[in-house]
Design an enzyme around this catalytic site. Sequence first.
Site, PDB file in Angstrom:
ATOM      1  N   VAL A   1       0.872  -1.185   0.000  1.00  0.00           N
ATOM      2  CA  VAL A   1       0.000   0.000   0.000  1.00  0.00           C
ATOM      3  C   VAL A   1       0.907   1.233   0.000  1.00  0.00           C
ATOM      4  O   VAL A   1       1.923   1.264   0.697  1.00  0.00           O
ATOM      5  CB  VAL A   1      -0.909  -0.009   1.247  1.00  0.00           C
TER       6      VAL A   1
ATOM      7  N   MET B   1       1.554   5.414   0.550  1.00  0.00           N
ATOM      8  CA  MET B   1       1.085   6.418   1.512  1.00  0.00           C
ATOM      9  C   MET B   1       1.881   7.702   1.313  1.00  0.00           C
ATOM     10  O   MET B   1       3.105   7.643   1.169  1.00  0.00           O
ATOM     11  CB  MET B   1       1.378   5.845   2.901  1.00  0.00           C
TER      12      MET B   1
ATOM     13  N   ALA C   1       4.174  10.472   2.331  1.00  0.00           N
ATOM     14  CA  ALA C   1       5.123  10.452   3.452  1.00  0.00           C
ATOM     15  C   ALA C   1       4.806  11.543   4.469  1.00  0.00           C
ATOM     16  O   ALA C   1       4.947  11.355   5.667  1.00  0.00           O
ATOM     17  CB  ALA C   1       6.542  10.625   2.927  1.00  0.00           C
TER      18      ALA C   1
ATOM     19  N   GLY D   1       2.233  13.719   6.398  1.00  0.00           N
ATOM     20  CA  GLY D   1       0.827  13.746   6.776  1.00  0.00           C
ATOM     21  C   GLY D   1       0.536  14.954   7.649  1.00  0.00           C
ATOM     22  O   GLY D   1       1.415  15.785   7.903  1.00  0.00           O
TER      23      GLY D   1
ATOM     24  N   ASP E   1      -3.618  12.185  10.172  1.00  0.00           N
ATOM     25  CA  ASP E   1      -3.436  11.293  11.324  1.00  0.00           C
ATOM     26  C   ASP E   1      -4.277  11.769  12.500  1.00  0.00           C
ATOM     27  O   ASP E   1      -4.031  12.846  13.047  1.00  0.00           O
ATOM     28  CB  ASP E   1      -1.967  11.274  11.753  1.00  0.00           C
TER      29      ASP E   1
ATOM     30  N   TYR F   1      -8.187  11.376  20.512  1.00  0.00           N
ATOM     31  CA  TYR F   1      -8.095  12.836  20.297  1.00  0.00           C
ATOM     32  C   TYR F   1      -9.470  13.515  20.339  1.00  0.00           C
ATOM     33  O   TYR F   1      -9.552  14.737  20.429  1.00  0.00           O
ATOM     34  CB  TYR F   1      -7.427  13.180  18.957  1.00  0.00           C
TER      35      TYR F   1
ATOM     36  N   LYS G   1      -6.204   5.641  15.448  1.00  0.00           N
ATOM     37  CA  LYS G   1      -5.585   4.759  16.445  1.00  0.00           C
ATOM     38  C   LYS G   1      -6.636   4.281  17.443  1.00  0.00           C
ATOM     39  O   LYS G   1      -7.499   5.061  17.852  1.00  0.00           O
ATOM     40  CB  LYS G   1      -4.488   5.510  17.224  1.00  0.00           C
TER      41      LYS G   1
ATOM     42  N   HIS H   1      -2.552   2.482  19.683  1.00  0.00           N
ATOM     43  CA  HIS H   1      -1.968   3.764  20.109  1.00  0.00           C
ATOM     44  C   HIS H   1      -0.756   3.576  21.015  1.00  0.00           C
ATOM     45  O   HIS H   1       0.175   4.373  21.011  1.00  0.00           O
ATOM     46  CB  HIS H   1      -3.049   4.590  20.812  1.00  0.00           C
TER      47      HIS H   1
HETATM   48  N1  LIG Z   1       1.110   8.281  18.650  1.00  0.00           N
HETATM   49  C1  LIG Z   1       1.263   9.147  19.622  1.00  0.00           C
HETATM   50  O1  LIG Z   1       1.339   8.781  20.802  1.00  0.00           O
HETATM   51  C2  LIG Z   1       1.329  10.592  19.282  1.00  0.00           C
HETATM   52  C3  LIG Z   1       1.748  11.506  20.259  1.00  0.00           C
HETATM   53  C4  LIG Z   1       1.826  12.857  19.903  1.00  0.00           C
HETATM   54  C5  LIG Z   1       1.512  13.247  18.608  1.00  0.00           C
HETATM   55  N2  LIG Z   1       1.081  12.334  17.690  1.00  0.00           N
HETATM   56  C6  LIG Z   1       0.715  12.712  16.299  1.00  0.00           C
HETATM   57  O2  LIG Z   1       1.773  13.508  15.763  1.00  0.00           O
HETATM   58  C7  LIG Z   1       1.245  14.772  15.364  1.00  0.00           C
HETATM   59  C8  LIG Z   1       2.295  15.850  15.517  1.00  0.00           C
HETATM   60  O3  LIG Z   1       2.833  15.866  16.824  1.00  0.00           O
HETATM   61  P1  LIG Z   1       2.675  17.108  17.799  1.00  0.00           P
HETATM   62  O4  LIG Z   1       1.393  17.757  17.488  1.00  0.00           O
HETATM   63  O5  LIG Z   1       2.906  16.622  19.168  1.00  0.00           O
HETATM   64  O6  LIG Z   1       3.935  18.012  17.467  1.00  0.00           O
HETATM   65  P2  LIG Z   1       4.559  18.789  16.204  1.00  0.00           P
HETATM   66  O7  LIG Z   1       3.772  18.556  14.985  1.00  0.00           O
HETATM   67  O8  LIG Z   1       6.009  18.442  16.205  1.00  0.00           O
HETATM   68  O9  LIG Z   1       4.435  20.295  16.676  1.00  0.00           O
HETATM   69  C9  LIG Z   1       3.211  20.938  16.817  1.00  0.00           C
HETATM   70  C10 LIG Z   1       3.461  22.271  17.499  1.00  0.00           C
HETATM   71  O10 LIG Z   1       4.278  23.081  16.666  1.00  0.00           O
HETATM   72  C11 LIG Z   1       3.585  24.261  16.284  1.00  0.00           C
HETATM   73  N3  LIG Z   1       3.941  24.440  14.869  1.00  0.00           N
HETATM   74  C12 LIG Z   1       3.472  23.742  13.806  1.00  0.00           C
HETATM   75  N4  LIG Z   1       4.084  24.122  12.678  1.00  0.00           N
HETATM   76  C13 LIG Z   1       4.966  25.085  13.016  1.00  0.00           C
HETATM   77  C14 LIG Z   1       5.876  25.862  12.286  1.00  0.00           C
HETATM   78  N5  LIG Z   1       6.006  25.717  10.976  1.00  0.00           N
HETATM   79  N6  LIG Z   1       6.627  26.775  12.971  1.00  0.00           N
HETATM   80  C15 LIG Z   1       6.481  26.925  14.309  1.00  0.00           C
HETATM   81  N7  LIG Z   1       5.630  26.212  15.064  1.00  0.00           N
HETATM   82  C16 LIG Z   1       4.877  25.294  14.422  1.00  0.00           C
HETATM   83  C17 LIG Z   1       2.143  23.987  16.538  1.00  0.00           C
HETATM   84  O11 LIG Z   1       1.453  25.160  16.892  1.00  0.00           O
HETATM   85  P3  LIG Z   1       0.254  25.765  15.941  1.00  0.00           P
HETATM   86  O12 LIG Z   1      -0.823  24.714  15.880  1.00  0.00           O
HETATM   87  O13 LIG Z   1      -0.141  26.997  16.698  1.00  0.00           O
HETATM   88  O14 LIG Z   1       0.886  26.038  14.609  1.00  0.00           O
HETATM   89  C18 LIG Z   1       2.216  23.056  17.743  1.00  0.00           C
HETATM   90  O15 LIG Z   1       2.421  23.819  18.935  1.00  0.00           O
HETATM   91  C19 LIG Z   1       0.043  14.958  16.294  1.00  0.00           C
HETATM   92  O16 LIG Z   1      -0.823  15.972  15.879  1.00  0.00           O
HETATM   93  C20 LIG Z   1      -0.542  13.575  16.248  1.00  0.00           C
HETATM   94  O17 LIG Z   1      -1.250  13.378  15.047  1.00  0.00           O
HETATM   95  C21 LIG Z   1       1.002  11.014  18.018  1.00  0.00           C
END
Ligand SMILES: NC(=O)c1ccc[n+]([C@@H]2O[C@H](COP(=O)([O-])OP(=O)(O)OC[C@H]3O[C@@H](n4cnc5c(N)ncnc54)[C@H](OP(=O)(O)O)[C@@H]3O)[C@@H](O)[C@H]2O)c1
Length: 295
Positions: free
Chosen positions: A13, A15, A17, A19, A46, A51, A76, A109
């Site tokens: 599949v 995807m 890269a 997301g 994702d 969430y 998840k 998850h």
């Molecule tokens: N599987 C798991 O356990 C798990 C855990 C955590 C996350 N995730 C997944 O991973 C995704 C991303 O992780 P994350 O949300 O923790 O962290 P991230 O994507 O690394 O960072 C998000 C943070 O950065 C800010 N941001 C985004 N783009 C930016 C840019 N270009 N310049 C400056 N700041 C920026 C966002 O604020 P603004 O929104 O204000 O731009 C937010 O505060 C999650 O949304 C989720 O889908 C999964």
Amino acid sequence: MSDASTLTLNNCVTMPALGFGVFQTPPDETRAAVSAALADGYRNIDTAAAYGNERQVGEAVAAAGLDRSEVFVETKIWISDYGYDQTLHGFEKSARKLGVDQIDLLILHQALPSEFDKTLEAYRALETLLADGKVRAIGVSNFMVDHLTALLDRATVVPAVNQIEVHPYFTQPQVQAMNAEHGILTQAWSPIGGITFYRDGQHSSTLQDPDIGRIADAHGKTPAQVMLRWHLQRGRSAIPKSTNPQRIAENIDVFDFELTATELAEIDALDTGRRGGPEPEAITLETFGRAIPED
Ligand SMILES: NC(=O)c1ccc[n+]([C@@H]2O[C@H](COP(=O)([O-])OP(=O)(O)OC[C@H]3O[C@@H](n4cnc5c(N)ncnc54)[C@H](OP(=O)(O)O)[C@@H]3O)[C@@H](O)[C@H]2O)c1
């Protein structure tokens, strides 16, 4: 320039890269964020049952006017829905909220290390959903080497993806190596280090790192774009989150430059070994369990 835009999973599949993540995106902001992302060209979203915004993700995907096959939707199963029948039901809940018949990638998850049999039963349900065509690929998240070893010992289907915390300050090389050895794609959560900003309560760390800043200046790009490009060139999937339209656009504008081997190695070398997220070994139903609503 290398094509870092599409990845092929171990079951063939494909995807996108890069997301779009929606962790901590409030439900009332999710539809606008995902709509903006789809308009900017993201084709991989994702989310997670935990969430609380699957419904709004589904609404945005439906409203985009794209063929369903054009958008890769990942979600998840939360630990409270582990167990064979519970996880099958967890799929039904997520599919209903997302408004889809088939989920592109369904992952567990977290491992539940103290109740690993329940984790295995949940994974067996994913295998059934895959065999029945209800999902196109299955995987795990936050599985460490021991968890993967125990899973691979009993599973029939090798997970297609292990979604783990990876950003320049925390890269989990042993887990990535084990993923690679088994053909499991590493998908980076908090790809620009978001978990460290949330925990610190400020937008600092990776975004203000001097080495990343210097590399960004050399390419006329931002630190976030450099970090995302680093993931893609290292063969990982990355799922940055934003609710800000400018940053949503910025984060997908990473296909017009290429980091050098030296720059990639410089970013690799920033690893501190310090995890931002919860310790995967310590996840229990008592501390992290909570019911996922039916609707
Ligand atoms: N599987 C798991 O356990 C798990 C855990 C955590 C996350 N995730 C997944 O991973 C995704 C991303 O992780 P994350 O949300 O923790 O962290 P991230 O994507 O690394 O960072 C998000 C943070 O950065 C800010 N941001 C985004 N783009 C930016 C840019 N270009 N310049 C400056 N700041 C920026 C966002 O604020 P603004 O929104 O204000 O731009 C937010 O505060 C999650 O949304 C989720 O889908 C999964």
